[in-house]
Write an enzyme that holds these catalytic residues in place. Structure first.
Site, PDB file in Angstrom:
ATOM      1  CE  LYS A 114      -4.532  -1.432   1.515  1.00 50.31           C
ATOM      2  NZ  LYS A 114      -5.709  -1.153   2.347  1.00 50.31           N
ATOM      3  CE  LYS A 196      -8.107  -9.801  -2.107  1.00 47.81           C
ATOM      4  NZ  LYS A 196      -8.296  -9.959  -0.675  1.00 47.81           N
ATOM      5  CE  LYS A 199     -11.952  -0.469  -3.088  1.00 40.39           C
ATOM      6  NZ  LYS A 199     -10.974  -1.261  -2.331  1.00 40.39           N
TER       7      LYS A 199
END
Ligand code: TRP
Length: 332
Positions: A114, A196, A199
């Site tokens: 991140k 995976k 969104k």
């Protein structure tokens, strides 16, 4: 009577819920209430490690609560709550941060990913996020924490923190076990079968609230394989796209891979893909309709989150009180 074992999990309302959340997590939570004492929450405190639009965050938090219920989590049998409504999470998080090492947090792969992705906002919350997650968990003394494989490292850190604290102060926390779903429960993106479902790639992501026509289109455009074999066969190594679609179809119909191969024998992807889409549409239809109905029933949702927060807070405050006492804070 033997006490039920405790189970807890949360999902960040940082995006609308999708088929991966449903098949990989929520669907499996729904029938556990018989056997376990279950806590499921919206991890809204976690979402602000990345900038959020306040109105969207509020809407998604309520929609997620409505969707949990629509997916079969009965608020009478499960404790459903919003993390930010239970102040003990933030309170315990501070204490635990003093029992967590800088080096441990630096090694977390999610932090590394991140911070590489949001270079302009590597805030302290992003760094200490696993401590908040440890607090989320340890407050409720759970036996099991169902999470995706990507969160396993955080649950392991939680165990380390709990053990460290216990070794200094005695048995304060139960050391929880991660509960990783079987490989079958992992759903990949329809256009990116190596990653995976997420969104962030909306064309390959089926949202629970998507219109049937949109879902049908996403499945028609799903990636199958490049070997042009045009044959429905379970081979995740060489045909990850087809395997993912079979996995989805198996999850929503309850059929085995063998049964699916038989069903589509001699028929190509042109028949298979829309059939998977149709099965998903029918599975999601009642969920979408019920979520829509619940969202409009503000008074009911309010009663659910108030009751949930009260129950959660009652349990959480017992653990926090013990922790405060152990570390030496003066008790009221
Ligand atoms: N970090 C989890 C995720 O991003 C969400 C989460 C927060 C969580 N607190 C938790 C999951 C406690 C399980 C238990 O998916």
């Amino acid at each position: 009577m033997e006490e039920k074992k405790i189970m807890l999990s949360g999902i960040q309302p940082s995006g609308d819920l999708h088929l991966g959340n449903y098949l990989g997590a929520i669907k499996n939570w729904a029938d556990r209430a018989q056997e376990f004492d279950c806590y499921y929450f919206m991890a809204d405190l976690h979402t602000i490690t990345v900038r959020q639009n306040p109105a969207d965050l509020r809407r998604r938090s309520m929609q997620q609560l409505a969707a949990y219920i629509a997916c079969g989590l009965d608020p009478e049998k499960n404790t459903l709550f919003l993390q930010s409504m239970v102040p003990q999470h933030a309170q315990l998080s501070w204490v635990l941060s003093c029992y967590t090492q800088f080096g441990e947090l630096s090694r977390m792969t999610q932090f590394k990913d991140k911070s590489a992705k949001h270079k302009d906002n590597i805030n302290a919350g992003l760094f200490t996020y696993p401590v908040l997650m440890a607090a989320d968990i340890l407050l409720y003394q759970p036996h099991y924490v169902p999470v995706g494989a990507d969160q396993k490292q955080h649950v392991e850190l939680t165990r380390d923190i709990a053990q460290r604290f216990n070794s200094i102060y005695g048995d304060v926390f139960r050391v929880p076990e991660p509960y990783i779903p079987k490989a079958g429960a992992r759903i990949y993106g329809l256009t990116t079968p190596g990653d995976k479902m997420s969104k962030s790639i909306p064309e390959g992501c089926v949202f629970l609230m998507d219109d049937p026509a949109v879902i049908a289109r996403k499945f028609k455009r799903a990636v199958t394989d490049s070997d042009r074999e045009n044959c429905v066969r379970y081979d995740p190594e060489n045909k990850p796209g087809v395997a993912n679609l079979m996995n989805i179809y198996a999850s929503v119909t309850g059929k085995t891979f063998e049964e699916i191969e038989k069903e589509f024998e001699g028929q190509g992807y042109g028949v298979f893909k829309p059939a998977v889409g149709e099965a998903v549409i029918e599975t999601l239809r009642p969920i979408r309709e019920e979520t829509d109905r619940l969202i409009k029933d503000k008074a009911y949702l309010e009663s659910v989150y108030k009751e949930g927060a009260a129950r959660a807070s009652y349990i959480a405050s017992k653990t926090l009180r013990k922790v405060y006492k152990k570390v030496g804070f003066v008790q009221i």
